[in-house]
Design a protein around this motif. Structure first.
Motif, PDB file in Angstrom:
ATOM      1  N   ASP A   1      -3.086   0.163   9.627  1.00 51.65           N
ATOM      2  CA  ASP A   1      -3.972   1.330   9.713  1.00 51.65           C
ATOM      3  C   ASP A   1      -3.448   2.338  10.731  1.00 51.65           C
ATOM      4  O   ASP A   1      -3.520   3.546  10.514  1.00 51.65           O
ATOM      5  CB  ASP A   1      -5.391   0.907  10.097  1.00 51.65           C
TER       6      ASP A   1
ATOM      7  N   SER B   1      -4.398  -5.252   1.890  1.00 53.30           N
ATOM      8  CA  SER B   1      -5.779  -4.784   2.128  1.00 53.30           C
ATOM      9  C   SER B   1      -6.753  -5.850   2.608  1.00 53.30           C
ATOM     10  O   SER B   1      -7.961  -5.714   2.406  1.00 53.30           O
ATOM     11  CB  SER B   1      -6.336  -4.118   0.856  1.00 53.30           C
TER      12      SER B   1
ATOM     13  N   ARG C   1      -4.293  -5.461  10.472  1.00 57.46           N
ATOM     14  CA  ARG C   1      -5.082  -4.290  10.091  1.00 57.46           C
ATOM     15  C   ARG C   1      -4.837  -3.132  11.057  1.00 57.46           C
ATOM     16  O   ARG C   1      -4.714  -1.978  10.638  1.00 57.46           O
ATOM     17  CB  ARG C   1      -6.559  -4.676  10.102  1.00 57.46           C
TER      18      ARG C   1
ATOM     19  N   ALA D   1      -2.848  -7.638   5.981  1.00 54.68           N
ATOM     20  CA  ALA D   1      -3.289  -6.240   5.926  1.00 54.68           C
ATOM     21  C   ALA D   1      -2.474  -5.435   4.931  1.00 54.68           C
ATOM     22  O   ALA D   1      -2.925  -4.391   4.449  1.00 54.68           O
ATOM     23  CB  ALA D   1      -3.186  -5.611   7.317  1.00 54.68           C
TER      24      ALA D   1
END
Length: 223
Positions: free
Chosen positions: A179, A169, A175, A166
């Motif tokens: 995030d 990306s 993630r 992550a």
């Protein structure tokens, strides 16, 4: 704290959180893909090297010290370096995870080979076995418990570290962590971390159970 735990439980058990392209089920599969492919690639690279070092006795110093190198490896830094050199792709993730797993497998493979009783190898030579026959028929079977332990340790480390996908990306359970940090969503961060921890524990239990099943009554401890 109690409110945070309630929100975390709600986040983890929400049916909406488990479905869709960004749901937990999808992220778990992505995480497993990174982990399994990286561990298999590391095994393909590391096992022959460990077997060669253990069989010949050459390079033992390297094998013993590789474990320390693996622990000191700055995984995120390596991802960034490969990312800058190779561009936007998933390869930096795989390179970093493989680099993390290889030292562990080499070290334990060498340890397993070195633990084989020299008298057993001498007896094999006495009955006429050649070098490669001693390796495959004597040393490897006796070293397998420790080799499997190395693969098990490497797998757990890779699963725990695959969150770095992550960072450049890509997907996986990381993630939620990255995030969540960007959005200052502590529940999402904790949820992602908890899922990674559970997946790592399950991988450890599965491989530990397989090792015990295959080598019942034989020691399988890492050095």
């Amino acid at each position: 704290m109690l409110e945070l735990l309630k929100n975390l439980a709600s986040w983890l058990t929400s049916s909406a959180q488990w479905s869709g392209p960004e749901g937990i089920a999808t992220r778990v599969l992505e995480h497993l893909e990174y982990s399994v492919l990286a561990t298999l690639a590391a095994a393909v690279i590391a096992l022959p090297i460990g077997l060669l070092i253990g069989h010949t006795g050459r390079g033992a110093f390297l094998a013993v010290n590789l474990s320390s190198f693996g622990r000191a490896l700055p995984t995120v830094g390596l991802v960034t370096l490969v990312f800058l050199a190779g561009g936007l792709s998933v390869w930096p993730v795989y390179v970093s995870l493989v680099a993390l797993a290889v030292p562990v497998i080499i070290t334990n493979t060498y340890a397993g080979m070195a633990a084989v009783d020299p008298e057993v190898k001498d007896a094999a030579k006495g009955v006429g076995l050649r070098g490669h026959q001693i390796l495959w028929q004597v040393e490897l079977p006796l070293a397998l418990p420790l080799i499997m332990t190395g693969v098990r340790l490497a797998t757990v480390q890779v699963v725990a570290t695959a969150t770095i996908a992550a960072y450049v990306s890509f997907g996986g359970l990381g993630r939620y962590v990255f995030d969540g940090l960007a959005q200052r969503d502590l529940v999402q961060v904790l949820g992602g971390a908890a899922l990674v921890a559970v997946l790592a524990v399950l991988a450890d239990l599965a491989l530990g159970g397989l090792t015990r099943l295959l080598f019942r009554g034989r020691p399988a401890t890492a050095r």
